[in-house]
Design an enzyme around this catalytic site. Structure first.
Site, short mmCIF file in Angstrom:
data_model
loop_
_atom_site.label_atom_id
_atom_site.label_comp_id
_atom_site.label_asym_id
_atom_site.label_seq_id
_atom_site.Cartn_x
_atom_site.Cartn_y
_atom_site.Cartn_z
N LYS A 209 0.82 -1.21 0.00
CA LYS A 209 0.00 0.00 0.00
C LYS A 209 0.85 1.26 0.00
O LYS A 209 0.60 2.21 -0.76
CB LYS A 209 -0.95 -0.03 1.20
CG LYS A 209 -1.82 1.22 1.34
CD LYS A 209 -1.35 2.07 2.50
CE LYS A 209 -2.27 3.24 2.74
NZ LYS A 209 -1.85 4.03 3.92
N ASP A 228 -5.87 -0.38 1.01
CA ASP A 228 -5.84 -0.81 2.40
C ASP A 228 -7.21 -1.36 2.75
O ASP A 228 -8.08 -1.53 1.87
CB ASP A 228 -5.43 0.34 3.32
CG ASP A 228 -6.42 1.50 3.29
OD1 ASP A 228 -7.46 1.39 2.60
OD2 ASP A 228 -6.16 2.52 3.95
#
Length: 288
Positions: A209, A228
């Protein structure tokens, strides 16, 4: 500092939306002004109904580059809506939101290392705490420290300032960047998306991420899709309701990012950005 004016309505560029949407973290609202820096450039901006007045040591071209005005955002949005007309509802919430392109990729990298299990207010406090190691800029602003200035920071100093376990990642990442050479991070701009992502994920504190955030906001990879758990839920609700209630995993996040790239190409990051802003707009704590 010089002054110039950009004639844009808030529907075309909304400073508040851009500067509080988890793209940059050191901008501060001071009355009716927004104060911040971008590399060596200091910015004091004021928006009214017809445009934006800028006091800066930069130029109108620098302003356009920072706020993504060099790309035709409406054209990109129209293309995304042709691919998925269902995005029209969230697009209507995002008037004036731009995909910013700050010039200091090092600041972007270290900022997003600070985002792990964190929320925007606290992330901003951490990133602003690093200012003391940077140089002064006009208007009482500060440049984010360069790599040679960051090497003097110890893990204990950062822990004292509330960085927690992220302190170790920042200090180790600075060491890795020094070993690779000052030009290494910027050199990733000329790599392929997959290659640049793999390289970034070798740095301490950089998972999938964070790597995608750095690629999207710091290095200009429009196909990067940071996923996420919050973005996972948004994508499941919009595209895969059959996965509702299924646990979030790295492999599922990778698959979801790939799916958006296959569907939207180099606009996938823009689609992520408006969906993320929709999540920020919901009444809950703003977790990055």
């Amino acid at each position: 500092m010089n002054e110039f004016r950009v004639e844009l309505t808030a529907r075309e560029l909304d400073l508040a939306r851009c500067l509080t949407a988890g793209q940059v973290f050191r901008w501060v609202q001071d009355g009716d002004h927004w104060r911040g820096s971008d590399g060596d450039l200091a910015w004091i901006l004021r928006q009214d109904k017809t445009g934006i007045t800028a006091r800066t040591n930069g130029t109108p071209l620098d302003f356009d580059a920072l706020f993504g005005l060099t790309e035709h955002a409406q054209g990109r949005l129209d293309q995304c809506l042709r691919v998925d007309p269902g995005l029209r509802d969230v697009a209507s919430l995002c008037g004036g939101l731009r995909l910013m392109q700050p010039r200091d990729s090092l600041e972007t990298l270290l900022s997003f290392i600070c985002t792990a299990n964190n929320h925007i207010k606290r992330i901003s406090q951490m990133v602003r705490a690093l200012e003391q190691w940077g140089s002064d800029l006009p208007g009482g602003l500060h440049r984010f420290p360069r790599l040679d200035q960051l090497r003097s920071i110890s893990e204990s100093e950062l822990r004292e300032r509330g960085f927690g376990y992220r302190a170790k990642s920042i200090v180790r990442t600075v060491g890795e960047l020094q070993a690779r050479g000052e030009a290494w991070l910027e050199s990733l701009r000329s790599a392929t998306y997959e290659s640049a992502r793999t390289e970034l994920m070798q740095l301490p504190g950089v998972g999938p991420k964070v790597a995608d955030c750095v690629l999207l906001f710091g290095l200009g990879f429009g196909e990067a899709v940071p996923v996420d758990v919050h973005m996972w839920r948004a994508l499941v609700a919009r595209y895969h309701p059959e996965l509702e209630g299924q646990p979030f995993t790295v492999s599922r996040a990778t698959h979801m990012g790939r799916e958006l790239r296959d569907r939207f190409g180099t606009d996938a990051g823009w689609v992520h950005h408006i969906l993320f802003y929709e999540q920020l707009s919901k009444p809950r704590e703003s977790v990055v």
